[in-house]
Design an enzyme around this catalytic site. Sequence first.
Site, PDB file in Angstrom:
ATOM      1  N   SER A  70       0.814  -1.217   0.000  1.00 33.93           N
ATOM      2  CA  SER A  70       0.000   0.000   0.000  1.00 33.93           C
ATOM      3  C   SER A  70       0.849   1.269   0.000  1.00 33.93           C
ATOM      4  O   SER A  70       0.338   2.372  -0.007  1.00 33.93           O
ATOM      5  CB  SER A  70      -0.917  -0.003   1.223  1.00 33.93           C
ATOM      6  OG  SER A  70      -0.131   0.002   2.392  1.00 33.93           O
ATOM      7  N   THR A 204      -1.377   3.296   4.944  1.00 34.77           N
ATOM      8  CA  THR A 204      -0.449   4.371   4.618  1.00 34.77           C
ATOM      9  C   THR A 204       0.654   4.324   5.654  1.00 34.77           C
ATOM     10  O   THR A 204       0.385   3.998   6.797  1.00 34.77           O
ATOM     11  CB  THR A 204      -1.179   5.732   4.780  1.00 34.77           C
ATOM     12  OG1 THR A 204      -2.362   5.694   3.997  1.00 34.77           O
ATOM     13  CG2 THR A 204      -0.332   6.894   4.353  1.00 34.77           C
ATOM     14  N   THR A 222       1.876   6.944   0.393  1.00 33.54           N
ATOM     15  CA  THR A 222       0.909   5.883   0.069  1.00 33.54           C
ATOM     16  C   THR A 222       0.742   5.779  -1.439  1.00 33.54           C
ATOM     17  O   THR A 222       1.073   6.715  -2.178  1.00 33.54           O
ATOM     18  CB  THR A 222      -0.466   6.198   0.708  1.00 33.54           C
ATOM     19  OG1 THR A 222      -1.351   5.095   0.503  1.00 33.54           O
ATOM     20  CG2 THR A 222      -1.096   7.447   0.112  1.00 33.54           C
ATOM     21  N   ARG A 232      -8.164  10.492  -8.179  1.00 31.03           N
ATOM     22  CA  ARG A 232      -8.529  10.561  -6.760  1.00 31.03           C
ATOM     23  C   ARG A 232      -7.296  10.847  -5.909  1.00 31.03           C
ATOM     24  O   ARG A 232      -6.244  10.273  -6.104  1.00 31.03           O
ATOM     25  CB  ARG A 232      -9.153   9.233  -6.335  1.00 31.03           C
ATOM     26  CG  ARG A 232      -9.547   9.150  -4.859  1.00 31.03           C
ATOM     27  CD  ARG A 232      -8.470   8.499  -4.003  1.00 31.03           C
ATOM     28  NE  ARG A 232      -8.946   8.240  -2.633  1.00 31.03           N
ATOM     29  CZ  ARG A 232      -8.179   7.800  -1.644  1.00 31.03           C
ATOM     30  NH1 ARG A 232      -6.895   7.578  -1.839  1.00 31.03           N
ATOM     31  NH2 ARG A 232      -8.678   7.581  -0.450  1.00 31.03           N
ATOM     32  N   THR A 255      -4.181   7.220   9.217  1.00 24.95           N
ATOM     33  CA  THR A 255      -4.171   6.155   8.221  1.00 24.95           C
ATOM     34  C   THR A 255      -5.571   5.563   8.141  1.00 24.95           C
ATOM     35  O   THR A 255      -6.315   5.595   9.120  1.00 24.95           O
ATOM     36  CB  THR A 255      -3.143   5.057   8.595  1.00 24.95           C
ATOM     37  OG1 THR A 255      -3.116   4.052   7.575  1.00 24.95           O
ATOM     38  CG2 THR A 255      -3.466   4.383   9.914  1.00 24.95           C
ATOM     39  N   GLY A 256      -5.934   5.051   6.967  1.00 24.55           N
ATOM     40  CA  GLY A 256      -7.263   4.452   6.845  1.00 24.55           C
ATOM     41  C   GLY A 256      -8.013   4.968   5.644  1.00 24.55           C
ATOM     42  O   GLY A 256      -7.410   5.285   4.616  1.00 24.55           O
TER      43      GLY A 256
END
Length: 344
Positions: A70, A204, A222, A232, A255-256
């Site tokens: 990722s 990330t 990331t 995006r 992060t997420g």
Amino acid sequence: RVWGMFAPLLLVLLQPPGAASAAALPVVINTWAFRTAAETAWRVLESGGSELDAVERGCGQCEIDQCDGSVGYGGSPDESGETTLDAMIMDGNTMEVGAVADLRYVKNAIGVARKVIEYTKHTLLVGESASLFAVRMGFPYEDLTTQKSLSLYSEWLNKSCQPNYWKNVVPDSSKSCGPYKRPGKVTYKEEQTISQRRFHNHDTIGMVVIGANGTVATGTSTNGAIHKIPGRVGDSPIAGAGSYADSTAGGAAATGDGDIMMRFLPSYQAVEYMRMGTDPAVACQKVISRIQKYAPKFFGAVICANTTGSYGAACNKIPGFTQFHFMVSSPLLNQPSEQVVDCI
């Protein structure tokens, strides 16, 4: 002597929610159990490098290692099969930020972000133009696609492009691939929560470094949400969302699910809580609770550290994600240590 014998057994430390951590400087804290990133950043500090150097090299290590698929090249292909990168770095002394988003054909995204601070008066560069800037700055132009990212992309195409990030379009995005367009008459469906099906393959690296004199630097890197719509940009390269540094208060990184989290500027908010004297663990929890009111099923976590070296983390509890692992390096630990916090 005894501590030396048993230290290897204490690698994972469970931090109860809201517990105040022991404080010492310098401190390096990063999201997830990305150990080599933590070790690299700590080595930079130990050898006399700056806090910004430590953040750049620590996050850069994850770009090289392709942490969890990722971060860095060869992971999270977008809808057209291309891997693009987002990164930022922030100097808590000057409040300068350098960031890149939708970066193509250049592997060292956080390195390019650092050059935005050093050689421009800008904050954020995006897309092909960010790549051209990177090449001017001496970064090699390289393909970010690998066999792994190509196979992820073809598997997704074979599953009728599921899951994806479209809604309220024709043809039905939950059953088929596009190209999608607006329907003549829109009947809005309740938005599915994408978070639940994302957390195994989208993380990330976020890092907070606080030097011996309390100087703060933060950064993120990331390759974004897998199968994202091209163009995006998530929270990672956005100051105050992906990370935030202020040497008068502390630093934080998130992060997420960036599409949800960036709407709340969680890193900025956490630093402001710490400025008011809130313990870092509690500051992180307050930020998570704030997002929960609007998106109870979001996937996300925040790490926080203040200028005394006290630190903490918090995460939102959803099925399959009940604990958050992060790395801490400090003089109180004989090596970078993985720590765990229970989600709230």
